[in-house]
Design a protein around this motif. Structure first.
Motif, mmCIF file in Angstrom:
data_model
loop_
_atom_site.group_PDB
_atom_site.id
_atom_site.type_symbol
_atom_site.label_atom_id
_atom_site.label_comp_id
_atom_site.label_asym_id
_atom_site.label_seq_id
_atom_site.Cartn_x
_atom_site.Cartn_y
_atom_site.Cartn_z
ATOM 1 N N MET A 1 -36.465 -8.364 14.075
ATOM 2 C CA MET A 1 -35.734 -7.243 13.503
ATOM 3 C C MET A 1 -36.605 -5.996 13.663
ATOM 4 O O MET A 1 -37.780 -6.012 13.321
ATOM 5 N N SER A 2 -35.992 -4.938 14.139
ATOM 6 C CA SER A 2 -36.738 -3.696 14.307
ATOM 7 C C SER A 2 -37.057 -3.082 12.938
ATOM 8 O O SER A 2 -36.358 -3.341 11.957
ATOM 9 N N PRO A 3 -38.092 -2.264 12.876
ATOM 10 C CA PRO A 3 -38.430 -1.624 11.595
ATOM 11 C C PRO A 3 -37.283 -0.799 11.010
ATOM 12 O O PRO A 3 -37.063 -0.787 9.804
ATOM 13 N N GLY A 4 -36.519 -0.110 11.880
ATOM 14 C CA GLY A 4 -35.394 0.695 11.393
ATOM 15 C C GLY A 4 -34.290 -0.153 10.783
ATOM 16 O O GLY A 4 -33.751 0.174 9.720
ATOM 17 N N VAL A 5 -33.969 -1.264 11.438
ATOM 18 C CA VAL A 5 -32.943 -2.172 10.912
ATOM 19 C C VAL A 5 -33.423 -2.803 9.609
ATOM 20 O O VAL A 5 -32.661 -2.927 8.650
ATOM 21 N N ALA A 6 -34.696 -3.168 9.564
ATOM 22 C CA ALA A 6 -35.254 -3.742 8.337
ATOM 23 C C ALA A 6 -35.168 -2.746 7.185
ATOM 24 O O ALA A 6 -34.812 -3.112 6.058
ATOM 25 N N LEU A 7 -35.456 -1.480 7.467
ATOM 26 C CA LEU A 7 -35.377 -0.442 6.436
ATOM 27 C C LEU A 7 -33.949 -0.306 5.913
ATOM 28 O O LEU A 7 -33.723 -0.232 4.693
ATOM 29 N N LEU A 8 -32.986 -0.282 6.819
ATOM 30 C CA LEU A 8 -31.586 -0.210 6.404
ATOM 31 C C LEU A 8 -31.183 -1.442 5.601
ATOM 32 O O LEU A 8 -30.468 -1.344 4.600
ATOM 33 N N PHE A 9 -31.629 -2.612 6.046
ATOM 34 C CA PHE A 9 -31.317 -3.858 5.336
ATOM 35 C C PHE A 9 -31.841 -3.802 3.900
ATOM 36 O O PHE A 9 -31.103 -4.095 2.954
ATOM 37 N N TRP A 10 -33.114 -3.438 3.725
ATOM 38 C CA TRP A 10 -33.684 -3.409 2.384
ATOM 39 C C TRP A 10 -33.069 -2.316 1.523
ATOM 40 O O TRP A 10 -32.918 -2.484 0.306
ATOM 41 N N SER A 11 -32.672 -1.228 2.134
ATOM 42 C CA SER A 11 -31.960 -0.196 1.380
ATOM 43 C C SER A 11 -30.618 -0.736 0.883
ATOM 44 O O SER A 11 -30.232 -0.508 -0.267
#
Length: 130
Positions: free
Chosen positions: A1-11
């Motif tokens: 998972m890319s860092p950007g997708v991970a950030l969106l997921f956790w948000s």
């Protein structure tokens, strides 16, 4: 998972937890009974809890003050009006918990709130180039 997708997921996870806490744990009888009265402070308190609860979900993606403020103000307004509309429909149609239509309206209310979070995340993703 890319860092950007991970950030969106956790948000999104933060939005989901916030939604549960604000709608089902912190919502008082005062809020529930009065948020269907347009302009009543109870509706503002309830939507305000959602605004405050959304801060972490927004701030892990952006620290741009004007963007965060605009998103939180929009969520406040949408949450307030969606809840007010749900209560108006239930009241005007005399819907009760035993009526399937009550659950349709309740479900639509919850779906709109969830879609609000998806739109918020899309706006944030675009704004910060995720």
């Amino acid at each position: 998972m890319s860092p950007g997708v991970a950030l969106l997921f956790w948000s999104l996870v933060l939005f989901e937890v916030k939604h549960f806490v604000c709608d089902f744990v912190l919502q008082t009888a005062y809020q529930y009974r009065n948020k269907g009265i347009y302009g009543h402070p109870a509706g503002f308190v309830h939507a305000g809890l959602h605004l405050i609860g959304s801060l972490p979900a927004v701030l892990i993606i952006t620290d741009t003050v004007w963007l965060a403020a605009a998103i939180l103000a929009a969520e406040f307004a949408v949450h307030y009006h969606v809840d007010w509309l749900k209560e108006q429909i239930a009241k005007r149609k005399a819907l009760t918990f035993d009526d399937a239509r009550y659950w349709w309206v309740f479900g639509a209310d919850q779906l709109i709130h969830q879609m609000t979070y998806v739109v918020i995340l899309a706006v944030l993703a675009r704004a910060v180039n995720l």
